[in-house]
Design an enzyme around this catalytic site. Structure first.
Site, mmCIF file in Angstrom:
data_model
loop_
_atom_site.group_PDB
_atom_site.id
_atom_site.type_symbol
_atom_site.label_atom_id
_atom_site.label_comp_id
_atom_site.label_asym_id
_atom_site.label_seq_id
_atom_site.Cartn_x
_atom_site.Cartn_y
_atom_site.Cartn_z
ATOM 1 N N TYR A 69 38.692 41.898 46.984
ATOM 2 C CA TYR A 69 38.915 41.413 45.804
ATOM 3 C C TYR A 69 38.116 40.576 44.691
ATOM 4 O O TYR A 69 38.147 41.260 43.398
ATOM 5 C CB TYR A 69 40.268 40.863 46.373
ATOM 6 N N LYS B 76 41.717 46.288 38.636
ATOM 7 C CA LYS B 76 42.904 46.843 38.448
ATOM 8 C C LYS B 76 43.178 48.241 39.379
ATOM 9 O O LYS B 76 43.585 48.458 40.128
ATOM 10 C CB LYS B 76 43.999 46.015 38.599
ATOM 11 N N VAL C 151 40.908 38.374 32.266
ATOM 12 C CA VAL C 151 40.560 36.929 31.925
ATOM 13 C C VAL C 151 39.405 36.709 31.557
ATOM 14 O O VAL C 151 38.569 35.299 31.337
ATOM 15 C CB VAL C 151 41.042 35.811 32.889
ATOM 16 N N TYR D 255 50.181 41.529 30.765
ATOM 17 C CA TYR D 255 51.535 40.184 32.125
ATOM 18 C C TYR D 255 52.423 39.971 31.565
ATOM 19 O O TYR D 255 53.377 41.185 31.008
ATOM 20 C CB TYR D 255 50.198 38.973 31.636
ATOM 21 N N SER E 89 40.872 41.471 36.152
ATOM 22 C CA SER E 89 42.325 42.371 36.152
ATOM 23 C C SER E 89 41.783 43.545 35.456
ATOM 24 O O SER E 89 42.357 44.554 36.187
ATOM 25 C CB SER E 89 43.213 41.929 35.577
#
Length: 310
Positions: A193, A71, A263, A245, A68
């Site tokens: 992605y 992103k 993660v 998160y 992530s």
């Protein structure tokens, strides 16, 4: 904001020695089989400063799946390509829900709460897929340019593992498509992605590649404008409120830096006008954040007085 970096090496070594065994409190991500096989006792930390110095300790030069953290790169590319119209398709609010929540996306008619939860990152992946003829190559090229390293690669084992076990992300993408908020074909969006999440980088490379966010959008090493000062501010604001998160509020409360976790066990923290901290340790807590990584970032931020709220 000049910070004293005398004996930064010693501080990093001491912190790593203090915290690295805390990994027993967490568990390696197992819902992506390729991540479940990573040894849990890796641990590294790197600090890159805008004056060109990088200091690291432990496994800071070992490449890992950035997941992530990717992103951030996608968001900057989409902001550069679409401008303010991006924010008509994705919001900038904390979600207060799990990062892969389907229920919230249904409630809010296919408009993701922010670009760093999975639905928002899939929306960004759609923007890139729709606006680049070869979005995966463009993404990898962007990351390589920022890290000044042409050897950065996609881990194909992780990619295949993501694609095979990516049903929930597919569900999010198809739900947004049903609301008319995804333009490209879903398999193409998912492929982009999963490709970006499967890029492998080290703490050293990640810290150096994100220095522009600590320097008002300008890469301090090459002097290239990567994004506008306004967009650097916006990215850091989103990372402050949503990057960790459902632990983002607690992280802001205890550490006080814009941050993003993945993660794969990576964690980056932006220190405006100073530099970037990057840590890696695979075992995660119940929120999906690296146990050792959070302690390392909190420790060095406290030692050096780096909170943006000071």
């Amino acid at each position: 904001m000049k910070k004293n970096i005398v004996d930064l090496q010693g501080k990093l070594n001491a912190l790593l020695h203090s915290y690295r065994d805390s990994f027993v409190e967490g568990a390696v991500a197992d819902y992506i089989p390729a991540l479940a096989s990573v040894e849990p006792d890796f641990a590294g930390i790197a600090v890159a400063t805008i004056d060109g110095k990088t200091v690291g300790a432990g496994d800071y030069q070992h490449a890992f799946s950035i997941q992530s953290i990717s992103k951030i790169f996608g968001l900057v590319m989409a902001m550069n390509r679409l401008g303010d119209s991006l924010w008509q398709r994705v919001r900038m609010e904390p979600s207060g829900q799990p990062f892969n929540s389907i229920i919230q996306l249904e409630w809010e008619k296919g408009i993701p709460r922010n670009p760093v939860i999975n639905a928002g990152a899939l929306l960004v992946a759609d923007v890139l897929t729709s606006h680049y003829s070869a979005s995966k190559l463009a993404f990898l090229g962007f990351v390589r340019k920022l890290a000044n390293n042409e050897d950065i690669r996609v881990d194909l084992d992780v990619y295949q593992s993501e694609f095979t076990h990516g049903n929930r992300n597919a569900a999010l993408a198809y739900l947004m498509k049903s609301f008319g908020n995804i333009e490209a074909e879903i398999p193409d969006v998912l492929s982009h992605y999963f490709t970006q999440c499967s890029i492998a980088m080290s703490c050293e490379q990640l810290a150096q590649s994100l220095l522009f966010l600590a320097n008002k959008g300008i890469d301090p090493l090459t002097k290239q404008v990567i994004c506008s000062p306004k967009d650097a501010h916006r990215v850091n604001a989103i990372l402050s409120t949503s990057g960790m998160y459902d632990q983002s509020g607690e992280f802001a409360f205890s550490v006080g830096l814009p941050a993003k976790s993945g993660v794969g066990g990576g964690l980056i923290a932006i220190v405006p006008n100073y530099g970037v901290i990057c840590t890696w340790s695979p075992p995660l807590n119940s929120f999906g954040n690296s146990v050792v990584g959070m302690k390392l970032v909190e420790g060095i931020a406290e030692e050096l007085g780096l909170s943006i709220y000071h």
